[in-house]
Enzyme design. Structure first.
Site, mmCIF file in Angstrom:
data_model
loop_
_atom_site.group_PDB
_atom_site.id
_atom_site.type_symbol
_atom_site.label_atom_id
_atom_site.label_comp_id
_atom_site.label_asym_id
_atom_site.label_seq_id
_atom_site.Cartn_x
_atom_site.Cartn_y
_atom_site.Cartn_z
ATOM 1 N N ASP A 73 0.864 -1.170 0.000
ATOM 2 C CA ASP A 73 0.000 0.000 0.000
ATOM 3 C C ASP A 73 0.906 1.226 0.000
ATOM 4 O O ASP A 73 1.718 1.390 0.908
ATOM 5 C CB ASP A 73 -0.855 -0.032 1.284
ATOM 6 C CG ASP A 73 -2.235 0.529 1.077
ATOM 7 O OD1 ASP A 73 -2.340 1.635 0.520
ATOM 8 O OD2 ASP A 73 -3.211 -0.123 1.493
ATOM 9 N N ASP B 190 -3.068 4.627 -2.315
ATOM 10 C CA ASP B 190 -4.121 5.162 -1.457
ATOM 11 C C ASP B 190 -4.640 6.501 -1.991
ATOM 12 O O ASP B 190 -3.847 7.356 -2.396
ATOM 13 C CB ASP B 190 -3.514 5.360 -0.056
ATOM 14 C CG ASP B 190 -4.552 5.653 1.007
ATOM 15 O OD1 ASP B 190 -5.423 4.797 1.244
ATOM 16 O OD2 ASP B 190 -4.488 6.744 1.626
ATOM 17 N N ASP C 94 -12.636 -0.558 4.317
ATOM 18 C CA ASP C 94 -13.350 0.700 4.572
ATOM 19 C C ASP C 94 -14.860 0.559 4.461
ATOM 20 O O ASP C 94 -15.587 1.499 4.801
ATOM 21 C CB ASP C 94 -12.911 1.765 3.550
ATOM 22 C CG ASP C 94 -11.452 2.156 3.697
ATOM 23 O OD1 ASP C 94 -10.970 2.214 4.848
ATOM 24 O OD2 ASP C 94 -10.795 2.402 2.668
HETATM 25 C C1 GLC Z 1 -7.971 5.229 2.150
HETATM 26 C C2 GLC Z 1 -7.839 4.036 3.049
HETATM 27 C C3 GLC Z 1 -8.513 4.324 4.352
HETATM 28 C C4 GLC Z 1 -7.809 5.507 4.976
HETATM 29 C C5 GLC Z 1 -7.801 6.695 4.037
HETATM 30 C C6 GLC Z 1 -6.857 7.759 4.493
HETATM 31 O O1 GLC Z 1 -9.281 5.481 1.807
HETATM 32 O O2 GLC Z 1 -8.369 2.904 2.411
HETATM 33 O O3 GLC Z 1 -8.499 3.226 5.208
HETATM 34 O O4 GLC Z 1 -8.436 5.855 6.177
HETATM 35 O O5 GLC Z 1 -7.370 6.333 2.746
HETATM 36 O O6 GLC Z 1 -5.528 7.332 4.317
#
Ligand code: GLC
Ligand code: MG
Length: 533
Positions: free
Chosen positions: A101, A203, A328
């Site tokens: 990630d 991300d 999420d």
């Molecule tokens: C993305 C991730 C989530 C996180 C957000 C901020 O949407 O999947 O879990 O809180 O980014 O980094």
């Protein structure tokens, strides 16, 4: 599938692991790299080809690893760099790709870059983040809202300016208009690529570039009372700016310099905007995540429409992908119900495009109710009581019926549901017709059956609860018949020819059955049918 094969990500199946919740190996109640390593045989037994790990990097954990304080260091909670190297090598030895990630939009507020940036207005790293003067009355520079509630601007006493954070105040946004920032993150990418990781899931990639003039966002005329407060304004100027595609093309150029790597983008946007993330002449992400199934109404017509719209919108040569769950969003088994979870599995694994599975969905894990004292998710803490909490889909993997589910020897960081004593890997391994074995069969079939991987998608019909489509490739076809409701359906269509054979039913009890022109589907049943030779 050979390692190094350029298009492995097209033919493959991705499996997302949320590292905190897969397997704890050191008895601290939090999953770790050694735990994942230990469970690789299980992952391999599913038949998936690639693992995507949510962040494992050094982090104060304000947003559980999505707030990074060292992009090239492993957080001690997860282990050491040696643990990572061992995991990567073992994954590759098992024929599994490993995707990390990448969180380039923001760092932790404790990242040394931000610590420097906030120290003075003339610090060389000042412009690495997004600093703005207060309005005349001391107010925020504009009306942009944080995704996690409240203003997206935090005032910093030391230097008398606000900094921008699209998420938590502990997650200041980097300034991607600054070439030094780009270079720094590209170095991070090279560091991991040199180690041999097979790509990145990037991300919130659509957030990277913000409007150069920081104009106010317009109100959302369709805001629904009770929805998260950030939805009150649109993100017209704060996300999805045209210049973001230049950045993504640079990232892709970088990964292209290595053999057979993949760039996956996290993007929550309407279809017509999503497609731009493939880039001009496909120079963008190979897989801009397609989240349409996460929020669809569960009816044949809605699903067919989503597939049809997506297929039509794909740029020439672009490869599709489908996602049914992630860390999420509420678990699919809770969104569609436990019976339909099996049908959803068949849908995901028979659509055209790379499927991404979320850990635990293969054993039908449902949303776990979290008592107020057990809430860990900062989103839920900031915006309580309206159901935005993400803890319920991040609970420990249910390996067996022991108190901590085989996940840990101690109290896990999030609770397991009581029904884990039945709903667990050990029980489902022993049950030939379990959802786990359904996933394995479907994955094996997909891999063995060229129409399911490379075939065209041809809609047949979508009426009431019946969704019918065909996948076909070089004269071979598979028909997918899904009953999205609890009532039986007798399917009579010319597509089901006399002598057709059932390849698999979601109940795993009809393999090899010959059809005499009618396909009787039980409630909540999906089947794959092959025409007679
Ligand atoms: C993305 C991730 C989530 C996180 C957000 C901020 O949407 O999947 O879990 O809180 O980014 O980094
Ligand atoms: Mg641990």
């Amino acid at each position: 599938m050979a390692q190094g094969c350029e298009n492995w990500w097209r033919d493959g199946i991705f499996y997302q692991i949320y590292p905190r919740s897969f397997q704890d190996s050191d008895g601290d109640g939090v999953g770790d790299l050694a735990g994942i390593h230990r469970r690789l045989p299980y992952v391999k037994s599913l038949g998936v080809n690639a693992i995507w790990l949510s962040p494992i990097f050094a982090s104060p954990m304000a947003d559980f690893g999505y707030d990074i304080s060292d992009y090239t260091g492993i957080d001690p909670l997860f282990g050491t760099m040696e643990d990572f190297d061992a995991l990567l090598a073992a994954a590759h030895d098992n024929g599994l790709k490993l995707i990390l990630d990448l969180v380039p939009n923001h760092t932790s507020d404790r990242h040394p870059w931000f610590v420097e940036s906030r120290s003075s207005r003339d610090n060389p790293k000042r412009d690495w983040y997004i600093w703005r003067d207060p309005g005349a009355d001391g107010s925020e520079p504009n009306n942009w809202l944080s995704e996690f509630g409240g203003s997206a601007w935090a005032y910093d006493e030391t230097t008398g300016q606000y900094y921008y954070h699209a998420f938590l105040a502990q997650q200041p946004d980097l300034n991607w208009r600054n070439p030094e920032v780009r270079a720094a993150i590209y170095d991070v990418m090279r560091f991991w690529l040199e180690k041999g990781v097979d790509g990145f899931r990037v991300d919130v990639i659509w957030h990277l570039i913000k409007d150069a003039e920081f104009r106010d966002n317009p109100p959302n005329p369709h805001y629904v009372e009770g929805r998260p407060p950030n939805e009150k304004i649109l993100t017209q100027y704060s996300t999805d700016q045209p210049e973001v595609h230049d950045v993504i093309a640079e990232m892709r150029h970088l990964t292209n310099a290595y053999d057979a790597r993949v760039l996956i983008g996290e993007i929550y946007l309407p279809l017509h905007r999503l497609m731009a993330y493939y880039g001009n002449d496909l120079t963008g992400a190979q897989m801009p995540f397609n989240f349409a199934l996460l929020s669809t109404f569960w009816s044949a017509r809605s699903i067919e429409k989503i597939v049809e719209d997506y297929e039509k919108a794909l740029p020439k040569g672009a490869w599709p992908n489908w996602v049914l769950g992630n860390h999420d969003r509420p678990r699919v088994a809770s969104r569609v119900g436990p019976e339909q979870a099996r049908v959803a599995a068949m849908l995901l694994l028979t659509l055209r495009g790379t499927p991404t599975l979320y850990y635990g969905d293969e054993i039908g894990m449902h949303q776990v109710a979290i008592a107020p004292d057990d809430v860990r998710d900062p989103f839920e803490k900031n915006v309580p009581g309206i159901g935005v909490g993400r803890d319920g889909c991040r609970t420990p993997m249910q390996w067996d019926s022991s108190p901590a589910g085989g996940f840990s020897g101690t109290r896990p960081w999030l609770p397991l549901p009581e029904d884990h004593i039945h709903e667990n890997v050990a029980n489902f391994e022993a049950d030939a017709r379990s959802i786990l074995n359904l996933y394995r069969r479907l994955i094996a079939l997909r891999k063995a059956c060229p129409p399911l991987v490379s075939g065209d998608y041809v809609p047949i019909s979508a009426q009431g609860d019946l969704l019918l489509y065909r996948r076909q490739f070089e004269g071979k076809a598979v028909i997918v018949a899904l009953n999205l409701g609890p009532e039986p359906i007798a399917v009579t269509t010319s597509a089901i020819r006399f002598g057709s054979e059932i390849l698999i039913s979601t109940f795993l009890d009809r393999e090899g059955e010959r059809l005499e022109g009618v396909l009787d589907l039980r409630g909540n049943e999906g089947v794959l049918v092959v025409p007679p030779h």
